[in-house]
Design a protein around this motif. Structure first.
Motif, PDB file in Angstrom:
ATOM      1  N   THR A   2      46.103  33.964  57.115  1.00 50.57           N
ATOM      2  CA  THR A   2      45.024  34.563  57.884  1.00 50.57           C
ATOM      3  C   THR A   2      44.726  35.940  57.344  1.00 50.57           C
ATOM      4  OG1 THR A   2      46.577  35.488  59.500  1.00 50.57           O
ATOM      5  CG2 THR A   2      45.661  33.301  59.974  1.00 50.57           C
ATOM      6  N   SER A   3      43.482  36.384  57.506  1.00 45.56           N
ATOM      7  CA  SER A   3      43.086  37.708  57.048  1.00 45.56           C
ATOM      8  C   SER A   3      42.015  38.246  57.961  1.00 45.56           C
ATOM      9  CB  SER A   3      42.562  37.647  55.601  1.00 45.56           C
ATOM     10  OG  SER A   3      42.023  38.886  55.222  1.00 45.56           O
ATOM     11  N   SER A   4      42.192  39.502  58.392  1.00 46.48           N
ATOM     12  CA  SER A   4      41.170  40.142  59.209  1.00 46.48           C
ATOM     13  C   SER A   4      40.212  40.959  58.367  1.00 46.48           C
ATOM     14  CB  SER A   4      41.845  41.056  60.249  1.00 46.48           C
ATOM     15  OG  SER A   4      42.619  42.066  59.597  1.00 46.48           O
ATOM     16  N   VAL A   5      40.446  41.009  57.049  1.00 47.36           N
ATOM     17  CA  VAL A   5      39.629  41.809  56.150  1.00 47.36           C
ATOM     18  C   VAL A   5      38.619  40.916  55.455  1.00 47.36           C
ATOM     19  CG1 VAL A   5      39.617  43.315  54.128  1.00 47.36           C
ATOM     20  CG2 VAL A   5      41.502  43.455  55.781  1.00 47.36           C
ATOM     21  N   GLN A   6      37.353  41.260  55.502  1.00 49.86           N
ATOM     22  CA  GLN A   6      36.321  40.533  54.773  1.00 49.86           C
ATOM     23  C   GLN A   6      35.946  41.366  53.564  1.00 49.86           C
ATOM     24  OE1 GLN A   6      35.281  37.536  55.404  1.00 49.86           O
ATOM     25  NE2 GLN A   6      33.434  37.267  54.201  1.00 49.86           N
ATOM     26  N   ARG A   7      36.618  41.113  52.457  1.00 49.70           N
ATOM     27  CA  ARG A   7      36.358  41.853  51.222  1.00 49.70           C
ATOM     28  C   ARG A   7      35.127  41.283  50.529  1.00 49.70           C
ATOM     29  NH1 ARG A   7      42.099  41.296  51.271  1.00 49.70           N
ATOM     30  NH2 ARG A   7      43.183  43.306  51.137  1.00 49.70           N
ATOM     31  N   ARG A   8      34.413  42.136  49.821  1.00 42.00           N
ATOM     32  CA  ARG A   8      33.372  41.661  48.922  1.00 42.00           C
ATOM     33  C   ARG A   8      34.050  41.229  47.637  1.00 42.00           C
ATOM     34  NH1 ARG A   8      30.326  39.924  52.041  1.00 42.00           N
ATOM     35  NH2 ARG A   8      29.178  39.291  50.182  1.00 42.00           N
ATOM     36  N   LEU A   9      33.740  40.047  47.159  1.00 45.92           N
ATOM     37  CA  LEU A   9      34.417  39.460  46.008  1.00 45.92           C
ATOM     38  C   LEU A   9      33.413  39.083  44.927  1.00 45.92           C
ATOM     39  CD1 LEU A   9      36.744  36.967  47.958  1.00 45.92           C
ATOM     40  CD2 LEU A   9      37.371  39.248  47.113  1.00 45.92           C
ATOM     41  N   ILE A  10      33.887  39.079  43.687  1.00 42.43           N
ATOM     42  CA  ILE A  10      33.162  38.481  42.565  1.00 42.43           C
ATOM     43  C   ILE A  10      34.122  37.527  41.877  1.00 42.43           C
ATOM     44  CG2 ILE A  10      32.127  38.874  40.295  1.00 42.43           C
ATOM     45  CD1 ILE A  10      31.108  41.557  41.338  1.00 42.43           C
ATOM     46  N   SER A  11      33.704  36.287  41.721  1.00 38.49           N
ATOM     47  CA  SER A  11      34.517  35.303  41.004  1.00 38.49           C
ATOM     48  C   SER A  11      34.103  35.271  39.542  1.00 38.49           C
ATOM     49  CB  SER A  11      34.341  33.904  41.611  1.00 38.49           C
ATOM     50  OG  SER A  11      34.963  32.933  40.787  1.00 38.49           O
ATOM     51  N   VAL A  12      35.047  35.560  38.660  1.00 36.41           N
ATOM     52  CA  VAL A  12      34.723  35.593  37.232  1.00 36.41           C
ATOM     53  C   VAL A  12      34.940  34.242  36.556  1.00 36.41           C
ATOM     54  CG1 VAL A  12      35.200  38.055  37.024  1.00 36.41           C
ATOM     55  CG2 VAL A  12      37.046  36.401  36.634  1.00 36.41           C
ATOM     56  N   TRP A 303      45.608  45.210  25.715  1.00 35.95           N
ATOM     57  CA  TRP A 303      45.013  46.092  26.720  1.00 35.95           C
ATOM     58  C   TRP A 303      43.746  46.781  26.227  1.00 35.95           C
ATOM     59  CZ3 TRP A 303      46.579  44.128  30.755  1.00 35.95           C
ATOM     60  CH2 TRP A 303      47.907  43.774  30.966  1.00 35.95           C
ATOM     61  N   ARG A 304      43.483  46.719  24.935  1.00 40.53           N
ATOM     62  CA  ARG A 304      42.229  47.269  24.418  1.00 40.53           C
ATOM     63  C   ARG A 304      41.124  46.225  24.391  1.00 40.53           C
ATOM     64  NH1 ARG A 304      41.807  49.038  18.213  1.00 40.53           N
ATOM     65  NH2 ARG A 304      41.424  46.783  18.031  1.00 40.53           N
ATOM     66  N   ASN A 305      41.428  44.995  23.991  1.00 42.20           N
ATOM     67  CA  ASN A 305      40.404  44.001  23.677  1.00 42.20           C
ATOM     68  C   ASN A 305      40.328  42.830  24.635  1.00 42.20           C
ATOM     69  OD1 ASN A 305      41.319  45.161  20.811  1.00 42.20           O
ATOM     70  ND2 ASN A 305      39.197  44.488  20.645  1.00 42.20           N
ATOM     71  N   PHE A 306      41.312  42.643  25.504  1.00 38.88           N
ATOM     72  CA  PHE A 306      41.396  41.412  26.279  1.00 38.88           C
ATOM     73  C   PHE A 306      41.330  41.664  27.781  1.00 38.88           C
ATOM     74  CE2 PHE A 306      43.084  40.232  22.216  1.00 38.88           C
ATOM     75  CZ  PHE A 306      42.762  38.909  22.053  1.00 38.88           C
ATOM     76  N   TRP A 307      40.819  40.657  28.473  1.00 36.06           N
ATOM     77  CA  TRP A 307      40.862  40.553  29.925  1.00 36.06           C
ATOM     78  C   TRP A 307      41.447  39.184  30.252  1.00 36.06           C
ATOM     79  CZ3 TRP A 307      37.600  43.434  27.240  1.00 36.06           C
ATOM     80  CH2 TRP A 307      37.169  44.664  27.744  1.00 36.06           C
ATOM     81  N   ALA A 308      42.010  39.040  31.437  1.00 34.06           N
ATOM     82  CA  ALA A 308      42.565  37.748  31.854  1.00 34.06           C
ATOM     83  C   ALA A 308      42.163  37.477  33.295  1.00 34.06           C
ATOM     84  CB  ALA A 308      44.087  37.740  31.715  1.00 34.06           C
ATOM     85  N   THR A 309      41.973  36.200  33.617  1.00 33.68           N
ATOM     86  CA  THR A 309      41.551  35.814  34.960  1.00 33.68           C
ATOM     87  C   THR A 309      42.617  34.965  35.637  1.00 33.68           C
ATOM     88  OG1 THR A 309      40.470  33.646  34.676  1.00 33.68           O
ATOM     89  CG2 THR A 309      39.274  35.602  33.887  1.00 33.68           C
ATOM     90  N   PHE A 310      42.608  34.996  36.960  1.00 29.58           N
ATOM     91  CA  PHE A 310      43.540  34.189  37.751  1.00 29.58           C
ATOM     92  C   PHE A 310      42.866  33.834  39.062  1.00 29.58           C
ATOM     93  CE2 PHE A 310      43.877  38.409  39.315  1.00 29.58           C
ATOM     94  CZ  PHE A 310      44.234  38.314  40.652  1.00 29.58           C
ATOM     95  N   LEU A 328      42.377  42.822  34.536  1.00 29.13           N
ATOM     96  CA  LEU A 328      42.685  41.579  35.229  1.00 29.13           C
ATOM     97  C   LEU A 328      41.614  41.317  36.283  1.00 29.13           C
ATOM     98  CD1 LEU A 328      46.478  42.330  35.791  1.00 29.13           C
ATOM     99  CD2 LEU A 328      45.424  41.186  33.824  1.00 29.13           C
ATOM    100  N   MET A 329      41.200  40.036  36.424  1.00 27.35           N
ATOM    101  CA  MET A 329      40.080  39.720  37.311  1.00 27.35           C
ATOM    102  C   MET A 329      40.343  38.436  38.091  1.00 27.35           C
ATOM    103  SD  MET A 329      36.847  40.671  34.802  1.00 27.35           S
ATOM    104  CE  MET A 329      37.302  39.431  33.563  1.00 27.35           C
ATOM    105  N   TRP A 330      39.968  38.484  39.351  1.00 32.85           N
ATOM    106  CA  TRP A 330      40.147  37.345  40.260  1.00 32.85           C
ATOM    107  C   TRP A 330      39.033  36.313  40.075  1.00 32.85           C
ATOM    108  CZ3 TRP A 330      36.851  35.561  44.123  1.00 32.85           C
ATOM    109  CH2 TRP A 330      37.392  34.599  44.988  1.00 32.85           C
ATOM    110  N   ASP A 366      35.389  45.355  41.041  1.00 34.94           N
ATOM    111  CA  ASP A 366      34.899  46.412  40.153  1.00 34.94           C
ATOM    112  C   ASP A 366      35.065  46.092  38.673  1.00 34.94           C
ATOM    113  OD1 ASP A 366      34.166  47.851  42.373  1.00 34.94           O
ATOM    114  OD2 ASP A 366      35.956  49.120  42.384  1.00 34.94           O
ATOM    115  N   ASN A 367      36.186  45.473  38.293  1.00 35.31           N
ATOM    116  CA  ASN A 367      36.405  45.156  36.876  1.00 35.31           C
ATOM    117  C   ASN A 367      35.330  44.206  36.358  1.00 35.31           C
ATOM    118  OD1 ASN A 367      38.700  46.706  37.105  1.00 35.31           O
ATOM    119  ND2 ASN A 367      40.128  44.976  37.120  1.00 35.31           N
ATOM    120  N   ALA A 368      34.936  43.251  37.194  1.00 33.73           N
ATOM    121  CA  ALA A 368      33.886  42.307  36.806  1.00 33.73           C
ATOM    122  C   ALA A 368      32.542  43.005  36.674  1.00 33.73           C
ATOM    123  CB  ALA A 368      33.794  41.182  37.832  1.00 33.73           C
ATOM    124  N   VAL A 369      32.235  43.894  37.609  1.00 35.88           N
ATOM    125  CA  VAL A 369      30.975  44.634  37.541  1.00 35.88           C
ATOM    126  C   VAL A 369      30.886  45.397  36.227  1.00 35.88           C
ATOM    127  CG1 VAL A 369      29.675  46.558  38.539  1.00 35.88           C
ATOM    128  CG2 VAL A 369      30.688  44.817  40.030  1.00 35.88           C
TER     129      VAL A 369
END
Length: 379
Positions: A2-12, A303-310, A328-330, A366-369
């Protein structure tokens, strides 16, 4: 959960399910006898690429999921007819409704039929990729391009590299935010000279390119395939993104192209700390005699050239003290069975329990933006 927080999300990393007649309508006439399509059988509907030797893939693995919770764990039930799929898998208006229900402002959209990258006939593959891109951008993402961010697929394989460069340039000129490459090209390593013109072109464009797990695999789906073989492939695809990274680094791709932006898509993040520590250790011990001679440690290239998603990786989140959270991006992975719809908020709350909210915001938004140069306001 359960979560009471409604976060704004971006799916990458989310997906679309292509119309069953996409390639039948869009391929040149000479390819129609091999056009990817949906075939209805007694035991369900299957994606097939006829007259190519490729095995069928059940429709239910892509978009017919109905996620539920059993003992607090998200699980899925899949339908087996194309019409059973959730409308948001193929209807952009329905997709925005599902986005809103999850607090998702935007999604990066990858194909549903990733097996198209496994087609061996390069001319057919390139034609299929072009047809897919035209449909994705002109019909699906155009409904709301600020929230439906298409990844333009690039045709690579046992053919020339020029078609991939041409496709990248076409969609870069039309405002594409990212490109898609498969996790592997049989018989070629990503550091091969064959790909060098492509890396140079993409680096100059300044657009990130993603390597998506399961794209480019040899299809193993048929009625006789044992579950053990399937799951070995499915899980192995995710783990193998670490191998993709090693090919690129040890092939000196980021060394030659320091501004190239590369994304390891849908492989999770739990492996990163261990692999980079091990690679750096080996570099320290052996870099004086290995070929090619790397100028930086493998972790520095990462850490210079790559990003990873999960999408669901609590163990990976627990390794954040040894990672750079800004790379890192959700992802929600909608509408796949492994995805977290309709429990995105709950899954994020569970995975990020105890993590500073600024870090959560960076990894889920933010990382996705920043990487994809997105509009931050929902349209």
């Amino acid at each position: 959960m359960t979560s009471s927080v409604q976060r704004r999300l971006i799916s990458v990393d989310s997906h679309v399910v292509e119309p069953k007649d996409l390639w039948l309508e869009r391929l040149p006439k000479k390819f129609l006898h091999q056009a990817p399509q949906v075939e209805s059988r007694e035991n369900g509907d299957f994606f097939v690429v006829p007259n190519t030797g490729m095995g069928p893939k059940p429709v239910g693995t892509e978009g017919a999921m109905i996620n539920t919770k059993i003992n607090g764990v998200i699980t899925s039930a899949t339908g087996y007819r194309f019409e059973d799929q959730r409308p948001g898998a193929y209807d952009p208006a329905a997709r925005l409704i599902d986005q809103d229900s999850q607090g998702i402002d935007a999604e990066v959209i990858y194909p549903g039929w990733l097996i198209v990258h496994s087609i061996q006939d390069f001319e057919l593959k390139a034609a299929c990729v072009r047809a897919y891109n035209d449909w994705l951008f002109d019909e699906f993402c155009s409904y709301n391009p600020d929230r439906l961010i298409g990844a333009a697929a690039l045709p690579v394989g046992n053919g020339p590299i020029e078609p991939a460069i041409a496709e990248a340039q076409k969609w870069a000129d039309r405002g594409a935010k990212t490109f898609l490459l498969p996790q592997q090209v049989p018989g070629k390593a990503w550091g091969d000279a064959h790909f060098e013109p492509l890396w140079a072109a993409i680096e100059e464009m300044g657009i990130p390119v993603g390597f998506h797990q399961a794209a480019g695999q040899v299809a193993v789906f048929d009625e006789k395939t044992s579950p053990g073989v399937f799951w070995t492939v499915a899980i192995g695809n995710k783990i193998s993104l670490g191998w993709v990274f090693m090919q690129l680094v040890y092939g000196a791709v980021p060394q030659r192209h320091p501004n190239l932006k590369m994304i390891l898509v849908e492989g999770g993040i739990g492996w990163i700390g261990f692999q980079l520590t091990t690679m750096d250790h080996m570099f320290t011990d052996h870099h004086r005699w290995t070929v090619p001679e790397l100028e930086l440690k493998p972790s520095e290239y990462f850490w210079r050239n790559f990003w990873a998603t999960f999408e669901d990786d609590r163990p990976g989140v627990l390794t954040l003290p040894v990672l750079d959270h800004k790379k890192l991006m959700w992802a929600g992975d909608y509408p796949h069975t492994e995805g977290n719809f309709p429990f995105a908020q709950e899954q994020v709350a569970q995975d990020f329990a105890g993590v500073d909210e600024d870090v959560v915001r960076a990894m889920t938004y933010d990382n996705a933006v920043e990487l994809f140069d997105l509009a931050t306001a929902k349209v």
